[in-house]
Design an enzyme around this catalytic site. Structure first.
Site, PDB file in Angstrom:
ATOM      1  N   HIS A  55       0.891  -1.164   0.000  1.00  0.00           N
ATOM      2  CA  HIS A  55       0.000   0.000   0.000  1.00  0.00           C
ATOM      3  C   HIS A  55       0.924   1.208   0.000  1.00  0.00           C
ATOM      4  CE1 HIS A  55      -2.386  -2.990   2.328  1.00  0.00           C
ATOM      5  NE2 HIS A  55      -3.421  -2.446   1.757  1.00  0.00           N
ATOM      6  N   ASP A  58       2.482   1.693   3.309  1.00  0.00           N
ATOM      7  CA  ASP A  58       3.401   0.676   3.840  1.00  0.00           C
ATOM      8  C   ASP A  58       4.825   1.112   3.509  1.00  0.00           C
ATOM      9  OD1 ASP A  58       1.206  -0.911   4.418  1.00  0.00           O
ATOM     10  OD2 ASP A  58       1.384  -2.077   2.570  1.00  0.00           O
ATOM     11  N   MET A  89       2.444  -5.871  -7.744  1.00  0.00           N
ATOM     12  CA  MET A  89       1.146  -5.246  -7.442  1.00  0.00           C
ATOM     13  C   MET A  89       1.309  -4.128  -6.432  1.00  0.00           C
ATOM     14  SD  MET A  89      -1.272  -5.311  -4.750  1.00  0.00           S
ATOM     15  CE  MET A  89      -2.000  -6.728  -3.933  1.00  0.00           C
ATOM     16  N   GLU A 182     -11.146  -6.071  -5.202  1.00  0.00           N
ATOM     17  CA  GLU A 182     -11.189  -7.114  -4.159  1.00  0.00           C
ATOM     18  C   GLU A 182     -12.426  -6.938  -3.283  1.00  0.00           C
ATOM     19  OE1 GLU A 182      -7.566  -7.301  -1.878  1.00  0.00           O
ATOM     20  OE2 GLU A 182      -8.523  -8.412  -0.250  1.00  0.00           O
ATOM     21  N   LYS A 184     -15.013  -7.934  -0.071  1.00  0.00           N
ATOM     22  CA  LYS A 184     -15.010  -8.455   1.301  1.00  0.00           C
ATOM     23  C   LYS A 184     -16.400  -8.182   1.887  1.00  0.00           C
ATOM     24  CE  LYS A 184     -12.275  -8.320   5.549  1.00  0.00           C
ATOM     25  NZ  LYS A 184     -11.177  -7.680   6.290  1.00  0.00           N
ATOM     26  N   GLU A 218     -10.234 -13.011  -2.619  1.00  0.00           N
ATOM     27  CA  GLU A 218      -9.469 -13.451  -1.441  1.00  0.00           C
ATOM     28  C   GLU A 218     -10.186 -14.608  -0.761  1.00  0.00           C
ATOM     29  OE1 GLU A 218      -7.557 -10.769   1.310  1.00  0.00           O
ATOM     30  OE2 GLU A 218      -8.336 -11.938   3.008  1.00  0.00           O
ATOM     31  N   HIS A 221     -12.022 -13.942   2.557  1.00  0.00           N
ATOM     32  CA  HIS A 221     -13.215 -13.109   2.447  1.00  0.00           C
ATOM     33  C   HIS A 221     -14.436 -13.932   2.053  1.00  0.00           C
ATOM     34  CE1 HIS A 221     -10.549  -9.297   1.764  1.00  0.00           C
ATOM     35  NE2 HIS A 221     -10.351  -9.888   2.925  1.00  0.00           N
ATOM     36  N   ASP A 246      -5.661 -13.390  -3.707  1.00  0.00           N
ATOM     37  CA  ASP A 246      -5.162 -13.292  -2.324  1.00  0.00           C
ATOM     38  C   ASP A 246      -5.418 -14.622  -1.624  1.00  0.00           C
ATOM     39  OD1 ASP A 246      -4.381 -10.696  -2.682  1.00  0.00           O
ATOM     40  OD2 ASP A 246      -5.721  -9.835  -1.176  1.00  0.00           O
ATOM     41  N   ASP A 256     -11.928 -11.488  11.054  1.00  0.00           N
ATOM     42  CA  ASP A 256     -11.002 -11.574   9.915  1.00  0.00           C
ATOM     43  C   ASP A 256      -9.656 -12.154  10.379  1.00  0.00           C
ATOM     44  OD1 ASP A 256      -9.640 -11.131   7.593  1.00  0.00           O
ATOM     45  OD2 ASP A 256      -9.668  -8.947   7.734  1.00  0.00           O
ATOM     46  N   ASP A 258      -7.098 -14.005   8.620  1.00  0.00           N
ATOM     47  CA  ASP A 258      -5.875 -13.946   7.792  1.00  0.00           C
ATOM     48  C   ASP A 258      -4.872 -15.041   8.145  1.00  0.00           C
ATOM     49  OD1 ASP A 258      -6.592 -11.860   6.129  1.00  0.00           O
ATOM     50  OD2 ASP A 258      -5.768 -10.323   7.454  1.00  0.00           O
ATOM     51  N   ASP A 288      -2.050 -13.048   1.366  1.00  0.00           N
ATOM     52  CA  ASP A 288      -2.518 -11.894   2.142  1.00  0.00           C
ATOM     53  C   ASP A 288      -2.897 -12.397   3.533  1.00  0.00           C
ATOM     54  OD1 ASP A 288      -3.287  -9.461   2.973  1.00  0.00           O
ATOM     55  OD2 ASP A 288      -5.115  -9.336   1.786  1.00  0.00           O
TER      56      ASP A 288
END
Ligand code: GCO
Ligand code: MN
Ligand code: MN
Length: 388
Positions: A55, A58, A89, A182, A184, A218, A221, A246, A256, A258, A288
């Protein structure tokens, strides 16, 4: 014993935010120190990943000065050169800063919407600067807690207008860039717009440049709401829209999580890997996910290695499934076709419809045939359990 060492051709990527996740949760403070983007690239190099995604924030903190940003970019670029990692990406953080508390492109405040578009334009430039070819849009806070606050149709229109704007921008700049949306269902908002990959696929068809836009499904998700991830991925693939993916894992109905890829539903992970490998998907396999909060940075490496290793093991299992004589014989039996019905399929004609209406079927005889899916599933399970 096979070699499960990740190679560049496997296209395994991680986000800076995944291996850099400090283990903060709503109940507790970070358990791992924060590392610089360059340090995270070296960590990914050590575990043999192919690429790193980010991102905007980040890489460059939201309040960084120009000089600070240049210094970070220089270190990051050096780390990429030292390790050979690429940036396939990039994406925008439109959810962390308090300004986005009511969403970004769908916010009710025009100043927020304009700022979100500005931030994304700059983030696209940053991604392209590092070679990104796919740009992901995850509508982090594009949703509501109370539907009294916003007209859903208005939110969808605002979102469409924003994506149309970015498509024109990319064309105008001559960027070699595709967009991947994406979905969710919820979290961090109570409910998010375009909650599944299927919703996204329909939304894409309403855009000005649908050919530039695909999806980034994802696993977690779709598992959050208990639906079959591979089916959604297949629908995207079949529509020519699987631009990115993802990978992670998730128990249905929970927060969530992950989780590390394959750590919860091995069978779902297997069918997914088998699908991607069978159709010849050539994009990134992006993980992800993040390490458990119990881990230090050695554990983060265990987590990252685990994601890739499980993928490669499942890839091998898929090849074993495809080569298994008994399984293939069962599949041939299941898909038996003497061709007598072929005349009725395909394109419509009035004659075809009339002949089909006159055809007699022995319904009971057809229905009495056992399909042997029990045996087939058991054989699949035995491959996965390593006894075949
Ligand atoms: C999540 C999302 C994000 C996005 C990322 C890239 O649940 O937090 O999956 O990790 O994938 O923001 O767009
Ligand atoms: Mn997610
Ligand atoms: Mn994601």
């Amino acid at each position: 014993m096979s070699d499960y060492t990740p190679k560049p051709e496997h296209k395994f990527t991680f986000g800076l935010w995944t291996v850099g996740n400090p283990g903060r949760d709503p109940f507790g403070a970070p358990v791992r120190s924060s590392k610089t983007p360059a340090e995270l690239v070296y960590l990914l190099g050590e575990v043999c990943a192919y690429g790193v995604n980010f991102h905007d924030n980040d890489l460059i903190p939201i309040d960084a000065t120009f000089t600070e940003a240049e210094a970070i970019k220089k270190d990051f670029r050096k780390a990429l050169a030292d390790t050979g990692l690429v940036v396939p990406m990039a994406t925008t953080n439109l959810f962390y800063d308090p300004v986005f508390k009511d969403g970004a492109f769908t916010s009710n405040d025009p100043k927020v919407r304009a700022y979100a578009i500005q931030k994304t334009l700059k983030a696209i430039d940053l991604g392209v600067e590092f070679g990104a070819k796919v740009y992901v849009f995850w509508g982090g806070r594009e949703g509501t807690e109370t539907d009294s606050s916003k007209k859903a149709t208005e939110a969808i229109k605002r979102n469409r207008e924003a994506i149309n704007f970015f498509c024109e921008y990319a064309l105008d700049q001559g960027y070699d860039l595709k967009f991947a949306l994406e979905a969710k269902p919820n979290e961090p908002r109570g409910d998010l717009y375009n909650p599944t990959t299927g919703h996204m696929l329909a939304f894409i068809e309403s855009l000005d440049h649908p050919e530039m836009v695909g999806v980034n499904p994802e696993m977690a998700h779709e598992h959050m709401v208990g639906i079959n991830f591979m089916h959604g991925v297949a629908q995207a693939w079949e529509a020519g829209k699987l631009f990115h993916i993802d990978l992670n894992d998730q128990y249905p109905g929970r927060y969530d999580q992950d989780l590390r890829f394959g750590s919860r539903d091995i069978k779902a992970a297997f069918y997914l890997v088998k699908f991607l490998e069978d159709v010849g998907y050539e994009g990134s396999r992006h993980f992800d996910a993040h390490a458990y909060r119990t881990e230090d940075f050695e554990g983060v490496k265990d987590f990252a290695r685990g994601c890739m290793r499980t993928y490669l093991i499942l890839k091998e299992k898929a090849a074993q499934f495809n080569a298994d004589k008994e399984i293939q014989a069962l599949l041939a039996e299941i898909n038996e076709d003497d061709g007598s019905m072929s005349q009725y399929f395909g394109k419509y004609s009035a004659e075809k419809a009339n002949t089909l209406k006159a055809q007699s079927f022995d319904r009971n005889a057809i229905a009495s045939r056992g399909l042997r899916y029990e045996r087939l599933d058991q054989l699949t399970a035995e491959i996965l359990l390593g006894v075949r």
